[in-house]
Scaffold this active site. Structure first.
Site, PDB file in Angstrom:
ATOM      1  N   GLU A   1       0.832  -1.207   0.000  1.00 14.20           N
ATOM      2  CA  GLU A   1       0.000   0.000   0.000  1.00 14.20           C
ATOM      3  C   GLU A   1       0.862   1.249   0.000  1.00 14.20           C
ATOM      4  OE1 GLU A   1      -3.151   0.159  -1.169  1.00 14.20           O
ATOM      5  OE2 GLU A   1      -3.513  -1.369   0.362  1.00 14.20           O
TER       6      GLU A   1
ATOM      7  N   SER B   1     -25.778   6.422 -16.132  1.00 14.65           N
ATOM      8  CA  SER B   1     -25.428   5.383 -15.152  1.00 14.65           C
ATOM      9  C   SER B   1     -26.557   5.188 -14.166  1.00 14.65           C
ATOM     10  CB  SER B   1     -24.159   5.800 -14.401  1.00 14.65           C
ATOM     11  OG  SER B   1     -23.952   4.938 -13.293  1.00 14.65           O
TER      12      SER B   1
ATOM     13  N   GLY C   1     -16.618   4.603  -4.231  1.00 19.20           N
ATOM     14  CA  GLY C   1     -15.954   5.443  -3.241  1.00 19.20           C
ATOM     15  C   GLY C   1     -15.543   4.701  -1.980  1.00 19.20           C
TER      16      GLY C   1
ATOM     17  N   SER D   1     -11.993   0.555  -5.969  1.00 15.14           N
ATOM     18  CA  SER D   1     -11.681   0.948  -7.339  1.00 15.14           C
ATOM     19  C   SER D   1     -12.825   0.791  -8.328  1.00 15.14           C
ATOM     20  CB  SER D   1     -10.434   0.222  -7.853  1.00 15.14           C
ATOM     21  OG  SER D   1      -9.794   1.093  -8.756  1.00 15.14           O
ATOM     22  N   SER D   2     -13.951   1.363  -7.952  1.00 16.48           N
ATOM     23  CA  SER D   2     -15.037   1.479  -8.929  1.00 16.48           C
ATOM     24  C   SER D   2     -14.602   2.358 -10.097  1.00 16.48           C
ATOM     25  CB  SER D   2     -16.286   2.064  -8.260  1.00 16.48           C
ATOM     26  OG  SER D   2     -16.087   3.415  -7.896  1.00 16.48           O
ATOM     27  N   SER D   3     -13.689   3.286  -9.837  1.00 18.74           N
ATOM     28  CA  SER D   3     -13.260   4.197 -10.913  1.00 18.74           C
ATOM     29  C   SER D   3     -12.498   3.431 -11.999  1.00 18.74           C
ATOM     30  CB  SER D   3     -12.417   5.345 -10.346  1.00 18.74           C
ATOM     31  OG  SER D   3     -11.309   4.873  -9.627  1.00 18.74           O
TER      32      SER D   3
ATOM     33  N   ASP E   1      -4.672  -0.129 -10.025  1.00 18.49           N
ATOM     34  CA  ASP E   1      -6.079  -0.511 -10.172  1.00 18.49           C
ATOM     35  C   ASP E   1      -6.398  -0.938 -11.601  1.00 18.49           C
ATOM     36  OD1 ASP E   1      -5.870   0.576  -7.704  1.00 18.49           O
ATOM     37  OD2 ASP E   1      -7.269   2.222  -8.039  1.00 18.49           O
TER      38      ASP E   1
HETATM   39  P1  ADP Z   1     -13.230   4.148  -5.789  1.00 20.75           P
HETATM   40  O1  ADP Z   1     -12.491   3.995  -7.079  1.00 20.75           O
HETATM   41  O2  ADP Z   1     -12.436   3.677  -4.627  1.00 20.75           O
HETATM   42  O3  ADP Z   1     -14.588   3.551  -5.791  1.00 20.75           O
HETATM   43  P2  ADP Z   1     -12.991   6.899  -6.546  1.00 20.75           P
HETATM   44  O4  ADP Z   1     -13.246   8.163  -5.813  1.00 20.75           O
HETATM   45  O5  ADP Z   1     -11.653   6.673  -7.121  1.00 20.75           O
HETATM   46  O6  ADP Z   1     -13.419   5.715  -5.556  1.00 20.75           O
HETATM   47  O7  ADP Z   1     -14.000   6.760  -7.757  1.00 20.75           O
HETATM   48  C1  ADP Z   1     -15.384   6.937  -7.528  1.00 20.75           C
HETATM   49  C2  ADP Z   1     -15.953   7.790  -8.641  1.00 20.75           C
HETATM   50  O8  ADP Z   1     -15.949   7.052  -9.879  1.00 20.75           O
HETATM   51  C3  ADP Z   1     -17.386   8.166  -8.427  1.00 20.75           C
HETATM   52  O9  ADP Z   1     -17.495   9.329  -7.635  1.00 20.75           O
HETATM   53  C4  ADP Z   1     -17.874   8.396  -9.843  1.00 20.75           C
HETATM   54  O10 ADP Z   1     -17.452   9.661 -10.312  1.00 20.75           O
HETATM   55  C5  ADP Z   1     -17.108   7.340 -10.621  1.00 20.75           C
HETATM   56  N1  ADP Z   1     -17.880   6.091 -10.737  1.00 20.75           N
HETATM   57  C6  ADP Z   1     -17.495   4.866 -10.308  1.00 20.75           C
HETATM   58  N2  ADP Z   1     -18.440   3.933 -10.579  1.00 20.75           N
HETATM   59  C7  ADP Z   1     -19.447   4.573 -11.214  1.00 20.75           C
HETATM   60  C8  ADP Z   1     -20.714   4.178 -11.757  1.00 20.75           C
HETATM   61  N3  ADP Z   1     -21.143   2.919 -11.696  1.00 20.75           N
HETATM   62  N4  ADP Z   1     -21.472   5.141 -12.334  1.00 20.75           N
HETATM   63  C9  ADP Z   1     -21.060   6.411 -12.391  1.00 20.75           C
HETATM   64  N5  ADP Z   1     -19.881   6.838 -11.897  1.00 20.75           N
HETATM   65  C10 ADP Z   1     -19.078   5.949 -11.312  1.00 20.75           C
HETATM   66 MG    MG Z   2     -10.682   4.911  -7.573  1.00 20.83          MG
END
Ligand code: ADP
Ligand code: MG
Length: 396
Positions: A46, A80, A136, A140-142, A189
């Site tokens: 990390e 989305s 969030g 790593s949803s981003s 990621d």
């Molecule tokens: P993490 O990657 O840990 O989840 P981040 O802050 O890096 O957190 O990314 C989250 C951001 O990615 C959200 O605020 C949004 O802008 C975008 N995001 C992720 N998944 C989606 C989704 N399914 N639909 C729309 N935006 C998304």
């Molecule tokens: Mg992220």
């Protein structure tokens, strides 16, 4: 006492069905195709990616799906299920900070692929997104969003998507996040979302991007890897992440090395630095050694023995790097008290998620103790995810 809430993985075809329904409802007709990419959790390593270190993430059975159709007018229209906010505009206008908000992660991918000459200017896209990756939470949803869409764009443009073909897609996804979304992150990621294999973690050398698949079969050890989403959003935006990166860069400059990975004598390097640079460097240098240690244990199938390294990683992140939080410390301490073999915060820190390596018969006891501790300290109630090492981005 409230029961622990588990977020169960959803079959990817069901996730895809929701994305396709949103696509039809928004754009009419069918998408050209549907692509999925996973969220990830980092087992160990990390805050070392930007120090040229080693990281050991694996893909989660939670995915982001994009339903995509090509258009010929250079326009992106993205929707989305996660938000009412849609975005529509010319891809030619995409630039750092534009679009603002979530569409940056989608538009940025096209921007990066165009810039590297991979995509003609007239290509546009209709995109509908649905995800089961918590947004969030440090999972790593981003990157899942960027990589699902990058693979879609590549497939639709006839670009290669084999192992070698994925390298420029990883690079484009990283650029999208760093330059257009303006989130300063390393490349871990995107690499795992694009390269992960079921039953394996990806040992990624951040100095040169080299990867090696490391077997990771929790079942064979009678173990489970529990992800604890503290429900305290990881707060990288407040400058702490940039502050740590800057501290590492300054330490490199003072030591006369390109990255901390290149330090020939870690103990001497730490001794040469003042406070707090010495503690920051000590975290990075010891964490890189712990990744090697854990990868070696996994190569020999000794999963149950990695707990101690996970615990030392957490202590180092908490005390030397100072990126933990009261929520993460509570989750880690409660998991250990209830019988976990090891536990640590994972991801950038300051909230987000922790992981615990737990004997299979202690999973419920661990989850319940984590919830009990959080509630008695009036912290947000955590939720739990199962972390079965899963596969990479793919077309459905
Ligand atoms: P993490 O990657 O840990 O989840 P981040 O802050 O890096 O957190 O990314 C989250 C951001 O990615 C959200 O605020 C949004 O802008 C975008 N995001 C992720 N998944 C989606 C989704 N399914 N639909 C729309 N935006 C998304
Ligand atoms: Mg992220």
């Amino acid at each position: 006492m409230s029961a622990a809430h588990w977020v169960e993985p959803v079959d990817v075809r069901v996730v895809a069905g929701t994305a396709e329904a949103l696509f039809r409802g928004t754009f009419g007709g069918a998408a050209d195709g549907v692509w999925a990419a996973p969220g990830r959790v980092n087992l160990i390593g990390e805050h070392v990616d930007y120090a040229g270190g080693l990281v050991l993430p694996f893909a989660l059975p939670y995915v982001t799906v994009v339903a995509v159709r090509v258009r010929g007018d250079g326009i992106l229209h993205a929707v989305s299920t996660h938000t009412d906010e849609s975005w529509q505009g010319p891809l030619a206008d995409v630039a750092p900070g534009h679009p603002a908000g979530w569409a940056a992660y989608v538009a940025g991918v096209v921007w990066a692929l165009r810039r590297s000459g991979h995509l003609p200017a007239e290509t546009g896209f209709d995109v509908a997104v649905h995800s089961t990756v918590p947004v969030g939470s440090g999972l790593s949803s981003s990157a899942a969003l960027e990589c699902a869409f990058a693979l879609a764009v590549a497939d639709l443009a006839g670009l290669p998507t084999d192992h070698a073909g994925r390298r420029p897609l990883i690079a484009a996804s990283i650029l999208a996040e760093n330059e257009i979304a303006g989130a300063s992150t390393g490349g871990m990621d995107q690499s795992v979302a694009m390269l992960a294999r079921p039953g394996h973690a990806v040992l990624l050398d951040c100095r040169d991007g080299a990867t090696r698949q490391v077997p990771l079969d929790f079942d064979s050890a009678g173990a489970r890897l529990v992800v604890i989403d503290t429900n305290a959003p990881h707060r990288l935006v407040d400058g702490q992440y940039g502050n740590r990166r800057a501290a590492v860069e300054k330490a490199c400059a003072d030591l006369g090395v390109a990255t901390l990975r290149d330090v020939p004598d870690p103990d001497a390097a730490v001794a040469a630095l003042g406070s707090p640079a010495a503690a920051r460097a000590r975290h990075v240098l010891t964490e890189i050694r712990r990744v090697t240690e854990v990868a070696g244990l996994l190569d020999r199938g000794r999963i149950a023995d990695i707990g101690d390294a996970l615990n030392r990683s957490h202590a180092s992140l908490r005390d030397d790097y100072e990126v933990s939080s009261v929520e993460l410390d509570s989750a880690v301490d409660a998991a250990l008290a209830a019988g976990a073999w090891g536990a640590r915060m994972t991801g950038g820190g300051f909230g987000g998620s922790a992981i615990a390596l737990v004997p299979a018969d202690r999973v419920d006891a661990v989850a319940e103790n984590v919830v009990r501790r959080a509630e008695s300290a009036t912290l947000p109630t955590p939720q739990f995810l199962s972390a079965e090492p899963s596969g990479s981005a793919h077309r459905l």
